[in-house]
Design a protein around this motif. Structure first.
Motif, PDB file in Angstrom:
ATOM      1  N   ARG A   1       2.580   1.315  -3.195  1.00  0.00           N
ATOM      2  CA  ARG A   1       1.473   2.513  -4.749  1.00  0.00           C
ATOM      3  C   ARG A   1       0.830   3.689  -4.041  1.00  0.00           C
ATOM      4  O   ARG A   1       0.976   4.428  -5.091  1.00  0.00           O
ATOM      5  CB  ARG A   1       0.136   1.123  -4.252  1.00  0.00           C
ATOM      6  N   VAL A   2       1.338   4.317  -2.837  1.00  0.00           N
ATOM      7  CA  VAL A   2       0.454   5.337  -2.905  1.00  0.00           C
ATOM      8  C   VAL A   2       1.552   6.505  -2.653  1.00  0.00           C
ATOM      9  O   VAL A   2       1.062   7.917  -3.530  1.00  0.00           O
ATOM     10  CB  VAL A   2      -0.324   5.908  -1.534  1.00  0.00           C
TER      11      VAL A   2
ATOM     12  N   ASP B   1      -6.132   2.920   0.191  1.00  0.00           N
ATOM     13  CA  ASP B   1      -5.043   3.590  -0.613  1.00  0.00           C
ATOM     14  C   ASP B   1      -5.246   5.085   0.994  1.00  0.00           C
ATOM     15  O   ASP B   1      -3.935   5.279   1.448  1.00  0.00           O
ATOM     16  CB  ASP B   1      -5.417   4.216  -1.767  1.00  0.00           C
TER      17      ASP B   1
ATOM     18  N   TYR C   1      -5.732  11.301  -5.126  1.00  0.00           N
ATOM     19  CA  TYR C   1      -6.202   9.462  -5.078  1.00  0.00           C
ATOM     20  C   TYR C   1      -7.029   9.099  -6.104  1.00  0.00           C
ATOM     21  O   TYR C   1      -8.134   9.477  -6.411  1.00  0.00           O
ATOM     22  CB  TYR C   1      -6.834   9.301  -3.783  1.00  0.00           C
TER      23      TYR C   1
ATOM     24  N   ARG D   1       0.973  -1.311   0.437  1.00  0.00           N
ATOM     25  CA  ARG D   1       0.108   0.092   0.215  1.00  0.00           C
ATOM     26  C   ARG D   1       0.562   1.460   0.013  1.00  0.00           C
ATOM     27  O   ARG D   1       0.013   2.487  -1.358  1.00  0.00           O
ATOM     28  CB  ARG D   1      -0.595   0.101   1.141  1.00  0.00           C
TER      29      ARG D   1
END
Length: 195
Positions: free
Chosen positions: A65-66, A129, A117, A62
């Motif tokens: 990814r962010v 997210d 986002y 996570r």
């Protein structure tokens, strides 16, 4: 070879293994503590659901990814528009809780998108997210969303809808960061949070 030399070599090897294991344990514990500090209650939820190894791997993915998102603060104009819409949605709750909850859910998604986002995909992806930057509030988001979905099938009470609205409001307020680097909470939202 002398017996004492062999004993000394074996002791040195055992000591080296113990030191390596202790260092590995320390680094692993430190990594877990870092994830726990970053994700707060979300760490506990994910580790409980997936186990420590898989859960920590999920949280790490996570975070990675962010990192690639272009998360940015809101402009003053966006801030003003969103807070005005929130105030209207909140006022609507008295006469039409169903519509207000739908508005709140949509508004949170719009603010998320405005901040950078991605909102495509399912709810769990959006919650994952958000958990990276807003770990203390992702449980509120999940709770509000779950009540919203139950309400669609007629299974939520007015009190549950009220709590969902409060939960959406908490995440909404946290997402309101502006270019000035502060998260300013509109007076209408702030006064409701105290009550």
């Amino acid at each position: 070879m002398d017996t004492w030399v062999i004993v000394a070599i074996v002791a040195a090897v055992v000591l080296a293994i113990v030191v390596v294991f202790a260092a590995w344990s320390y680094l692993r514990r430190r990594h877990s503590d870092d994830l726990r500090d970053t994700f707060g209650p979300e760490y506990d939820r994910v580790v409980r659901d997936q186990g420590r190894g898989a859960g920590e791997k999920e949280l790490e993915s996570r975070r990675e990814r962010v990192k690639v998102f272009d998360v940015r603060p809101l402009s003053q104009e966006q801030y003003t528009a969103f807070t005005t819409r929130w105030t209207e949605s909140q006022a609507r709750f008295v006469d039409d809780p169903s519509a207000a909850i739908g508005d709140a859910d949509a508004l949170v998604e719009e603010v998320m998108q405005a901040r950078g986002y991605p909102i495509e995909g399912d709810f769990e992806r959006r919650a994952a997210d958000i958990s990276v930057d807003h770990p203390e509030l992702v449980s509120n988001y999940r709770s509000a969303y779950e009540v919203s979905k139950r309400h669609e099938s007629g299974d939520a009470t007015t009190e549950e809808l009220r709590r969902a609205m409060v939960n959406y409001r908490a995440l909404f307020a946290d997402l309101l960061e502006t270019g000035e680097g502060d998260a300013r909470v509109p007076r209408a939202v702030e006064s409701e949070q105290r009550g």
